[in-house]
Design an enzyme around this catalytic site. Structure first.
Site, PDB file in Angstrom:
ATOM      1  N   PRO A   1      32.501 -22.408  42.923  1.00 37.50           N
ATOM      2  CA  PRO A   1      31.806 -22.711  41.688  1.00 37.50           C
ATOM      3  C   PRO A   1      32.756 -22.868  40.504  1.00 37.50           C
ATOM      4  O   PRO A   1      33.888 -22.390  40.534  1.00 37.50           O
ATOM      5  CB  PRO A   1      30.922 -21.485  41.477  1.00 37.50           C
ATOM      6  CG  PRO A   1      31.724 -20.371  42.034  1.00 37.50           C
ATOM      7  CD  PRO A   1      32.429 -20.975  43.230  1.00 37.50           C
TER       8      PRO A   1
ATOM      9  N   PRO B   1      33.897 -20.492  48.624  1.00 39.34           N
ATOM     10  CA  PRO B   1      35.310 -20.447  49.009  1.00 39.34           C
ATOM     11  C   PRO B   1      36.192 -20.049  47.822  1.00 39.34           C
ATOM     12  O   PRO B   1      36.064 -20.594  46.722  1.00 39.34           O
ATOM     13  CB  PRO B   1      35.598 -21.881  49.458  1.00 39.34           C
ATOM     14  CG  PRO B   1      34.253 -22.430  49.851  1.00 39.34           C
ATOM     15  CD  PRO B   1      33.271 -21.767  48.933  1.00 39.34           C
TER      16      PRO B   1
ATOM     17  N   ARG C   1      36.639 -21.325  39.803  1.00 35.73           N
ATOM     18  CA  ARG C   1      37.334 -21.613  38.550  1.00 35.73           C
ATOM     19  C   ARG C   1      36.471 -21.151  37.393  1.00 35.73           C
ATOM     20  O   ARG C   1      35.297 -21.506  37.315  1.00 35.73           O
ATOM     21  CB  ARG C   1      37.583 -23.106  38.397  1.00 35.73           C
ATOM     22  CG  ARG C   1      38.532 -23.659  39.420  1.00 35.73           C
ATOM     23  CD  ARG C   1      38.638 -25.167  39.257  1.00 35.73           C
ATOM     24  NE  ARG C   1      39.439 -25.756  40.297  1.00 35.73           N
ATOM     25  CZ  ARG C   1      39.024 -26.036  41.527  1.00 35.73           C
ATOM     26  NH1 ARG C   1      37.786 -25.760  41.867  1.00 35.73           N
ATOM     27  NH2 ARG C   1      39.820 -26.581  42.413  1.00 35.73           N
TER      28      ARG C   1
ATOM     29  N   ARG D   1      23.156 -23.297  49.249  1.00 35.51           N
ATOM     30  CA  ARG D   1      22.989 -21.847  49.382  1.00 35.51           C
ATOM     31  C   ARG D   1      21.510 -21.489  49.291  1.00 35.51           C
ATOM     32  O   ARG D   1      20.742 -22.178  48.629  1.00 35.51           O
ATOM     33  CB  ARG D   1      23.785 -21.120  48.309  1.00 35.51           C
ATOM     34  CG  ARG D   1      25.286 -21.216  48.585  1.00 35.51           C
ATOM     35  CD  ARG D   1      26.063 -21.293  47.288  1.00 35.51           C
ATOM     36  NE  ARG D   1      27.461 -21.581  47.554  1.00 35.51           N
ATOM     37  CZ  ARG D   1      28.019 -22.754  47.329  1.00 35.51           C
ATOM     38  NH1 ARG D   1      27.306 -23.754  46.845  1.00 35.51           N
ATOM     39  NH2 ARG D   1      29.300 -22.933  47.581  1.00 35.51           N
TER      40      ARG D   1
END
Length: 129
Positions: free
Chosen positions: A2, A37, A42, A73
């Protein structure tokens, strides 16, 4: 992904400890590497100089956090992550919130992978051999 964007009013800069908040936010996502991941996490902050809060007559402040993620998700995973993240944000600003008028908000933006382009070699560092 994200990507996390913190917008905050400049009238809280000296007390907001935004650098530490960024680390806390990243921790929420990096501890959920099965969902997000690590190499794609960021976070960044934007200090706002031009803004008007409420009727503009007071020295009100706000912090708005936008979380941008790709689709895929579960509703439950998104809710648990955002609930945890918002608690981290509220806890971070607890003292400041008790001393002044402050609005905290969080928004989740989910988009189709078809609308994003990525080129990232950071993921390799976190892949299990």
């Amino acid at each position: 992904m994200p990507h996390i964007i913190i917008e905050y009013t400049d009238n809280i800069k000296s007390e907001a400890d935004i650098s530490n908040l960024l680390k806390k936010i990243n921790h929420v996502f990096t501890t959920r590497s099965h969902l997000f991941p690590i190499g794609g996490v960021r976070s960044r902050a934007i200090e706002l100089h031009d803004y008007c809060v409420a009727d503009g007559t007071q020295d009100d402040a706000f912090v708005h956090v936008t979380v941008k993620i790709g689709a895929g998700r579960s509703v439950e995973d998104k809710k648990e992550t955002c609930d945890t993240l918002f608690e981290v944000i509220k806890d971070h600003f607890f003292d400041l919130y008790t001393k002044r008028y402050l609005a905290l908000s969080l928004e989740l933006v989910e988009f189709s992978e078809a609308g994003t382009y990525k080129h990232n070699n950071i993921h390799k560092r976190f892949k299990k051999s």
